[in-house]
Design a protein around this motif. Structure first.
Motif, short mmCIF file in Angstrom:
data_model
loop_
_atom_site.label_atom_id
_atom_site.label_comp_id
_atom_site.label_asym_id
_atom_site.label_seq_id
_atom_site.Cartn_x
_atom_site.Cartn_y
_atom_site.Cartn_z
N PHE A 121 -10.67 3.33 -9.74
CA PHE A 121 -11.10 4.13 -8.08
C PHE A 121 -12.18 4.44 -8.43
O PHE A 121 -12.90 4.01 -9.71
CB PHE A 121 -10.08 5.65 -8.56
CG PHE A 121 -8.76 5.37 -8.02
CD1 PHE A 121 -8.72 5.62 -6.98
CD2 PHE A 121 -7.49 5.95 -8.84
CE1 PHE A 121 -7.02 5.31 -6.41
CE2 PHE A 121 -6.41 5.83 -8.02
CZ PHE A 121 -6.03 5.77 -6.48
N GLN A 122 -13.01 5.55 -7.90
CA GLN A 122 -14.38 5.51 -8.05
C GLN A 122 -15.12 6.50 -7.25
O GLN A 122 -13.70 7.10 -6.70
CB GLN A 122 -15.35 3.87 -7.53
CG GLN A 122 -14.89 3.48 -6.07
CD GLN A 122 -15.57 2.80 -5.58
OE1 GLN A 122 -16.70 2.41 -5.06
NE2 GLN A 122 -14.86 1.47 -5.08
N THR A 141 -7.69 1.65 -5.41
CA THR A 141 -9.21 1.11 -5.48
C THR A 141 -9.80 2.10 -4.17
O THR A 141 -8.85 2.78 -3.66
CB THR A 141 -9.82 -0.30 -4.76
OG1 THR A 141 -9.31 -0.32 -3.15
CG2 THR A 141 -8.67 -0.93 -5.22
N GLY A 142 -10.83 2.87 -4.07
CA GLY A 142 -12.37 3.48 -3.24
C GLY A 142 -11.62 4.82 -3.69
O GLY A 142 -10.95 5.23 -5.09
N LYS A 143 -13.12 5.24 -3.17
CA LYS A 143 -12.73 6.80 -3.18
C LYS A 143 -10.89 7.22 -3.31
O LYS A 143 -11.02 7.71 -2.42
CB LYS A 143 -13.97 7.97 -2.22
CG LYS A 143 -15.12 6.52 -2.85
CD LYS A 143 -16.06 7.45 -2.14
CE LYS A 143 -17.43 6.84 -2.64
NZ LYS A 143 -18.92 7.43 -2.36
N ASP A 189 -5.76 9.77 3.35
CA ASP A 189 -6.28 10.59 4.06
C ASP A 189 -5.10 11.79 3.84
O ASP A 189 -4.82 12.99 3.52
CB ASP A 189 -7.38 11.09 5.09
CG ASP A 189 -8.30 10.14 5.14
OD1 ASP A 189 -9.18 10.02 3.51
OD2 ASP A 189 -9.10 9.78 5.55
N THR A 240 1.23 -1.71 0.26
CA THR A 240 -0.09 0.29 -0.26
C THR A 240 0.95 1.29 -0.24
O THR A 240 1.89 1.57 0.28
CB THR A 240 -0.80 0.11 0.85
OG1 THR A 240 -0.02 0.00 2.28
CG2 THR A 240 -2.05 -1.69 1.05
N THR A 274 -5.96 1.84 -1.21
CA THR A 274 -6.61 3.36 -1.24
C THR A 274 -5.71 4.30 -1.06
O THR A 274 -4.18 4.36 -0.78
CB THR A 274 -7.73 3.27 -0.52
OG1 THR A 274 -7.47 3.29 1.25
CG2 THR A 274 -8.80 2.87 -0.61
#
Length: 333
Positions: free
Chosen positions: A230-231, A208-210, A188, A161, A185
């Motif tokens: 990504f989404q 992946t992920g937002k 933040d 990651t 992901t």
């Protein structure tokens, strides 16, 4: 007479050797380190210029030294396309080049394994590794190199990651981890890089992920997120300084018609997503070198003018109901 001539020749050789040694700029500790690096790389023929009796600051492949006031210490090492005889790791002896600021390893399949922890002993400003078989996670010891300004490890075999510590590097202005096997992901914490922060590229991984909304704080110049998973919303990634924004081949969904595209954009690629709405009229103001909005859910007339019509129909194809040049004329709008 014969003995005298031989003596004179011998003295000339000694004087010449002494003069060469006296005029040599290369620091002897740096030369020793470089010769050890050559040995650890398997003595490739590409480094045939690295000879013990020559000046490493003059004519050694990939070696650059600092100025006289800097003691002619080696400050840059560029190892590019060496014909390595067998797979080897990054030479740990690089850490003995104590003044090294720029370290490049490029286009060498035979560079394998994880990065050596000895790199943490250096005060690197630029670490640039691309097209190798470097593997393993992004190592935590890189967080100790507080001098890093740009970190690039691309087209290799990094796994794991993204490290949360990356924004803690106080001088970092950009990073690139394109073309690896990274998962998970975007943390933040990646919205808190020191400013100015310019380059953020993660294309061709398995991420992946937002996208964290905190990334809106970065005002990036170059953003490459294409070819991941990504989404969600990515509309807030368009900053006032953005020049390249590549979001293709993800699962992004947002209304493009509501995006304020800055005039600085030169590369615009959002193909193969679920992006909807209309094409902003501001696109006609851009000096585009690359443009692709195909395979989305966009609708309405393509704005006429600027450079939009210099791209062929493939750049607009397979949308919900885009129309107008270079696509067929609009009927409903």
């Amino acid at each position: 007479m014969c003995h005298l001539s031989i003596t004179i020749i011998f003295l000339n050789i000694v004087l010449l050797s002494t003069a060469q040694a006296f005029s040599e700029q290369c620091n002897q500790q740096d030369k020793k380190a470089l010769l050890q690096i050559k040995k650890e790389l398997g003595n490739p023929t590409s480094l045939s210029s690295w000879k013990p009796r020559s000046d490493c600051c003059n004519g050694w492949f990939g070696v650059t030294c600092g100025t006289k006031s800097q003691g002619y210490r080696v400050n840059s090492l560029d190892l590019n396309e060496l014909n390595l005889p067998k797979p080897v790791p990054v030479p740990p002896s690089v850490s003995n080049l104590v003044n090294l600021q720029y370290f490049y390893i490029t286009f060498m399949d035979n560079i394998v394994g994880p990065l050596p922890p000895t790199l943490a002993e250096l005060k690197l400003e630029n670490l640039y590794i691309t097209d190798t078989n470097i593997s393993g996670p992004i190592p935590d010891f890189l967080s100790q190199i507080k001098t890093l300004e740009y970190l690039k490890i691309t087209n290799s075999k990094l796994t794991g990651t993204l490290p949360v510590w990356l924004p803690s590097l106080p001088k970092l202005t950009g990073f690139s981890f394109d073309g690896n096997q990274l998962t998970g992901t975007i943390p933040d914490s990646y919205g808190s890089f020191p400013k100015p922060f310019d380059t953020f590229t993660l294309s061709a991984n398995r991420l992946t992920g937002k996208i964290p909304p905190s990334l809106a704080n970065l005002n990036l110049v170059t953003l490459h997120l294409h070819d991941n998973m990504f989404q969600g919303d990515a509309s807030f990634l368009f900053g006032k300084r953005t020049r390249q924004i590549y979001l293709s081949n993800n699962k992004f969904v947002f209304d493009l018609g509501k995006v304020r595209v800055p005039k600085t954009v030169e590369g615009f690629e959002i193909a193969n997503n679920g992006i909807y709405g209309t094409l902003p009229k501001e696109l006609t103001l851009l000096k585009l070198t690359w443009f692709n909005v195909s395979f989305n859910n966009l609708c309405g007339p393509i704005p006429q003018g600027g450079m939009l019509q210099t791209f062929d129909a493939a750049a607009y194809a397979n949308n919900k109901c885009l129309c107008g040049s270079p696509l067929p004329p609009c009927k409903r709008f």
